[in-house]
Design an enzyme around this catalytic site. Structure first.
Site, PDB file in Angstrom:
ATOM      1  N   VAL A   1      33.797  45.925  31.828  1.00 28.80           N
ATOM      2  CA  VAL A   1      32.629  46.679  32.276  1.00 28.80           C
ATOM      3  C   VAL A   1      32.293  47.706  31.212  1.00 28.80           C
ATOM      4  O   VAL A   1      33.175  48.414  30.716  1.00 28.80           O
ATOM      5  CB  VAL A   1      32.903  47.398  33.614  1.00 28.80           C
ATOM      6  CG1 VAL A   1      31.656  48.145  34.079  1.00 28.80           C
ATOM      7  CG2 VAL A   1      33.350  46.406  34.666  1.00 28.80           C
TER       8      VAL A   1
ATOM      9  N   ASP B   1      39.332  41.672  46.388  1.00 22.02           N
ATOM     10  CA  ASP B   1      40.055  42.440  45.375  1.00 22.02           C
ATOM     11  C   ASP B   1      39.955  43.920  45.690  1.00 22.02           C
ATOM     12  O   ASP B   1      39.177  44.649  45.097  1.00 22.02           O
ATOM     13  CB  ASP B   1      39.474  42.136  43.984  1.00 22.02           C
ATOM     14  CG  ASP B   1      40.300  42.764  42.866  1.00 22.02           C
ATOM     15  OD1 ASP B   1      41.446  43.160  43.130  1.00 22.02           O
ATOM     16  OD2 ASP B   1      39.797  42.853  41.733  1.00 22.02           O
TER      17      ASP B   1
END
Length: 367
Positions: A62, A187
Site C-alpha cells: 500500500v 483477515d
C-alpha cells in the site's frame, strides 16, 4: 446466515486467468460513485508525488499518493493505493491463495463499493486495466497496531482504546447484520484497523472470506497459525462467529498490550488468549492491564471489557454473542465512563491536560 442468501458467494481462488474481454465485462455496472483509474494514471501520480509506501504484505503493498479531485479539478486529495502482487511475483507456495481472477477482483470492487459506513475505510476507486489496484481514502493516523507496539509513539489512552473497541464493533456488526449483504472478514488484525484524522477507527483491507478449504490448505503449507483465528477454523466453514472470536482476541490485545502471538513468552503462554486465562479466572486484572497505561483507567470498565472478550472467546461458536449484542455491551461500557478523550497529536504524543469531549450520539447505531 449464509452469504449466498444475499446473492454473494465466498471469494474463490481460481487457477485460471481471465481474458481482457472477460475483464471488461466483469468491471461493468460498477457503483456509480466509484472512480475508474487507469494503471498509467496511478503510476504517473505515484511517480510525480514520490509515493510513500505505508504498508507491506505477502500479497501486495500500500502506498500513499495524491490524485486530482473530480469535484474540484484544481484540488488534490490524498489516497492510499493497494496493488496486489501478480502471479509471477509470488512464490509457488503462495499462488493458490494470493492470486485472484479478474472476475473475483470485480466482485470484490462491487462489494467494497456498496459498503458505506463511518467505521469502514472507504473505497474511492479501482483500476480497470489488466491489473489489480484499489484506491482508498487515506488514513493519516496509522494503524492501531502501530499505536500499540511502536516504540516511537505514546500508547493509546484507556478511553481511546474503549473508543476503538466500540468503533470496530460497529463496523463488524454492520458487515454481519446491517448492510444489504453479509461480509465475513477474512483477515482481521490490529494492523488492519486504521485511524482517520479525527481518530475514528475504521476496518481496512475488507475482503470477503475466501473459500475455507483453499485458505486452510495454504496455512497448512506455510505451517502458520493466525492468532486471530478460532479453534474450529480448520474443522468447519468460516462464519460470523469466527469474526466474533477474532474480536475477542483484539479486546485482550487492547487491555493487556502484548501481541496475540508472542514468541518471547514460554510455550503454552505465547498465545495471548492462553496467557490471560489464569488471571481472568482469578479476576486478577491488575496483573494483565497494559502497564503503559499507568493508573489512568477505570478498573470497572477493564473487568467489563474482559468479560465481553471472554464471551467472544467461547470454544463453542454457538455460545458466542452476535456482533450486534457485543456492540450493545461495549456501548454500555463507553457510556459509563467519562465522555472525554485524550487525543494524541499528529506526532503521536498525547495532549496533556487537553481533554476533548466526545459525543456518543452517533455511536449507538450501525449506520
Amino acid at each position: 446466515m449464509a452469504l449466498e442468501k444475499y446473492g454473494i458467494a465466498y471469494t474463490r481462488i481460481s487457477h485460471t486467468t481471465s481474458s481482457s474481454s472477460q475483464n471488461a465485462s466483469n468491471l461493468e455496472e460498477m457503483p456509480a460513485h466509484l472512480r475508474a483509474f487507469t494503471e498509467r494514471e496511478l503510476t504517473k501520480a505515484m511517480k510525480v508525488t514520490k509515493a510513500t509506501r505505508i504498508g507491506d504484505g505477502s500479497f501486495g503493498n500500500v502506498s500513499k499518493t495524491v490524485v486530482k479531485s473530480l469535484q474540484h479539478p484544481k484540488h488534490h486529495i490524498k489516497v492510499a493505493v493497494r496493488r496486489y502482487t501478480s502471479r509471477n511475483q509470488v512464490e509457488q507456495t503462495y499462488q493458490e491463495y494470493a492470486t485472484q481472477t479478474y472476475q473475483e477482483y470485480a466482485t470484490q470492487v462491487k462489494v467494497l463499493g456498496a459498503i458505506n459506513h463511518p467505521n469502514i475505510v472507504k473505497l474511492i476507486g479501482y483500476v480497470e486495466d489488466n491489473v489489480q489496484m484499489l484506491v482508498y481514502e487515506y488514513m493519516p493516523n496509522n494503524s492501531v497496531f502501530h499505536h500499540l507496539y511502536s516504540s516511537n509513539t505514546t500508547p493509546l489512552s484507556w478511553n481511546m482504546r474503549l473508543k476503538v473497541a466500540h468503533d470496530v464493533a460497529r463496523g463488524i456488526a454492520y458487515l454481519h447484520e446491517a448492510s444489504n449483504f453479509q461480509v465475513i472478514l477474512g483477515d482481521f488484525s490490529s494492523s488492519n484497523i486504521l485511524l482517520d484524522e479525527n481518530w475514528n477507527a475504521k476496518l481496512a483491507d475488507i475482503r470477503v472470506a475466501p473459500h475455507p478449504n483453499e485458505v486452510k490448505n495454504f496455512l497448512r503449507k506455510m505451517h502458520y497459525v493466525d492468532p486471530y483465528k478460532p479453534p474450529e477454523y480448520f474443522m468447519t466453514v468460516t462464519t460470523p462467529m469466527s469474526n466474533v472470536w477474532s474480536y475477542g482476541v483484539f479486546l485482550y490485545e487492547l487491555i493487556t498490550g502484548p501481541r496475540p502471538k508472542d514468541t518471547n513468552r514460554s510455550k503454552g503462554e505465547d498465545a495471548l488468549v492462553e496467557w490471560v486465562k489464569p488471571y481472568v479466572k482469578t479476576r486478577d486484572f491488575i496483573s494483565i492491564i497494559d502497564p503503559r497505561l499507568g493508573a489512568v483507567y477505570s478498573m470497572e470498565s477493564v473487568e467489563k471489557l474482559s468479560n465481553i472478550a471472554k464471551r467472544c472467546l467461547a470454544i463453542n461458536p454457538e455460545m458466542r454473542p452476535k456482533m450486534s449484542e457485543v456492540l450493545n455491551m461495549v456501548s454500555e461500557i463507553v457510556a459509563s465512563v467519562s465522555n472525554t478523550l485524550e487525543y494524541p497529536k499528529k506526532d503521536d504524543h498525547p495532549i496533556k491536560g487537553n481533554m476533548k469531549k466526545w459525543s456518543f450520539r452517533a455511536l449507538f447505531c450501525f449506520k
